[in-house]
Design a protein around this motif. Sequence first.
Motif, PDB file in Angstrom:
ATOM      1  N   TRP A  26      -0.936  -0.920  -3.155  1.00  0.00           N
ATOM      2  CA  TRP A  26      -1.220   0.465  -2.794  1.00  0.00           C
ATOM      3  C   TRP A  26      -0.675   1.414  -3.851  1.00  0.00           C
ATOM      4  O   TRP A  26       0.207   2.239  -3.571  1.00  0.00           O
ATOM      5  CB  TRP A  26      -0.593   0.798  -1.436  1.00  0.00           C
ATOM      6  N   ASP A  37      -1.790   4.084  -5.227  1.00  0.00           N
ATOM      7  CA  ASP A  37      -1.952   5.511  -4.940  1.00  0.00           C
ATOM      8  C   ASP A  37      -0.901   6.011  -3.967  1.00  0.00           C
ATOM      9  O   ASP A  37      -0.431   7.141  -4.064  1.00  0.00           O
ATOM     10  CB  ASP A  37      -3.360   5.806  -4.423  1.00  0.00           C
ATOM     11  N   THR A  38      -0.484   5.181  -3.023  1.00  0.00           N
ATOM     12  CA  THR A  38       0.580   5.547  -2.092  1.00  0.00           C
ATOM     13  C   THR A  38       1.942   5.401  -2.758  1.00  0.00           C
ATOM     14  O   THR A  38       2.822   6.258  -2.580  1.00  0.00           O
ATOM     15  CB  THR A  38       0.517   4.672  -0.826  1.00  0.00           C
ATOM     16  N   HIS A  98       3.654   8.235  -4.555  1.00  0.00           N
ATOM     17  CA  HIS A  98       4.152   9.365  -3.759  1.00  0.00           C
ATOM     18  C   HIS A  98       5.452   9.071  -3.031  1.00  0.00           C
ATOM     19  O   HIS A  98       5.941   9.918  -2.284  1.00  0.00           O
ATOM     20  CB  HIS A  98       3.097   9.799  -2.729  1.00  0.00           C
ATOM     21  N   VAL A  99       6.001   7.861  -3.199  1.00  0.00           N
ATOM     22  CA  VAL A  99       7.244   7.520  -2.516  1.00  0.00           C
ATOM     23  C   VAL A  99       8.303   7.110  -3.533  1.00  0.00           C
ATOM     24  O   VAL A  99       7.986   6.668  -4.634  1.00  0.00           O
ATOM     25  CB  VAL A  99       7.055   6.377  -1.482  1.00  0.00           C
ATOM     26  N   SER A 109       3.011  11.394   6.166  1.00  0.00           N
ATOM     27  CA  SER A 109       1.577  11.216   5.939  1.00  0.00           C
ATOM     28  C   SER A 109       1.321  10.060   4.970  1.00  0.00           C
ATOM     29  O   SER A 109       0.339   9.325   5.117  1.00  0.00           O
ATOM     30  CB  SER A 109       0.946  12.503   5.411  1.00  0.00           C
ATOM     31  N   ASP A 110       2.196   9.875   3.973  1.00  0.00           N
ATOM     32  CA  ASP A 110       2.063   8.745   3.057  1.00  0.00           C
ATOM     33  C   ASP A 110       2.327   7.433   3.772  1.00  0.00           C
ATOM     34  O   ASP A 110       1.641   6.435   3.542  1.00  0.00           O
ATOM     35  CB  ASP A 110       3.009   8.892   1.861  1.00  0.00           C
ATOM     36  N   ALA A 111       3.314   7.427   4.658  1.00  0.00           N
ATOM     37  CA  ALA A 111       3.621   6.224   5.424  1.00  0.00           C
ATOM     38  C   ALA A 111       2.456   5.858   6.341  1.00  0.00           C
ATOM     39  O   ALA A 111       2.102   4.683   6.465  1.00  0.00           O
ATOM     40  CB  ALA A 111       4.895   6.422   6.241  1.00  0.00           C
ATOM     41  N   ARG A 168      -0.696   6.545   5.867  1.00  0.00           N
ATOM     42  CA  ARG A 168      -1.788   6.050   5.019  1.00  0.00           C
ATOM     43  C   ARG A 168      -1.518   4.600   4.616  1.00  0.00           C
ATOM     44  O   ARG A 168      -2.409   3.760   4.676  1.00  0.00           O
ATOM     45  CB  ARG A 168      -1.966   6.936   3.787  1.00  0.00           C
ATOM     46  N   ALA A 169      -0.305   4.290   4.222  1.00  0.00           N
ATOM     47  CA  ALA A 169       0.039   2.922   3.831  1.00  0.00           C
ATOM     48  C   ALA A 169      -0.068   1.980   5.022  1.00  0.00           C
ATOM     49  O   ALA A 169      -0.573   0.861   4.896  1.00  0.00           O
ATOM     50  CB  ALA A 169       1.442   2.881   3.242  1.00  0.00           C
ATOM     51  N   ARG A 197      -3.481   0.743   5.884  1.00  0.00           N
ATOM     52  CA  ARG A 197      -4.050  -0.207   4.928  1.00  0.00           C
ATOM     53  C   ARG A 197      -3.309  -1.537   4.907  1.00  0.00           C
ATOM     54  O   ARG A 197      -3.709  -2.450   4.202  1.00  0.00           O
ATOM     55  CB  ARG A 197      -3.992   0.383   3.523  1.00  0.00           C
TER      56      ARG A 197
END
Length: 72
Positions: A29, A31-32, A35-36, A52-54, A56-57, A60
């Motif tokens: 991931w 792209d995610t 952001h972390v 929001s990132d969590a 999204r991850a 997936r």
Amino acid sequence: MLEASDAAVVAFGHQPNGCFWEALVRFAWPDTAEHVDCDSEAGMFCAVGKSSDAARASSRAPRQSAVRALRA
């Protein structure tokens, strides 16, 4: 007892430690992961970011059925 995901990693000859899981996140991931902030250690995976990132991850992430298929 190992979690199913840890057992699958061990079955493939790897060590399911924090560094392994961090590398997997960065590979699977990217792209995610950008952001972390990761601060993993040998026995712990740690990622800090927005909820929001969590989410999204998590949406997936492979499900238990996928992990079982890997072990078969």
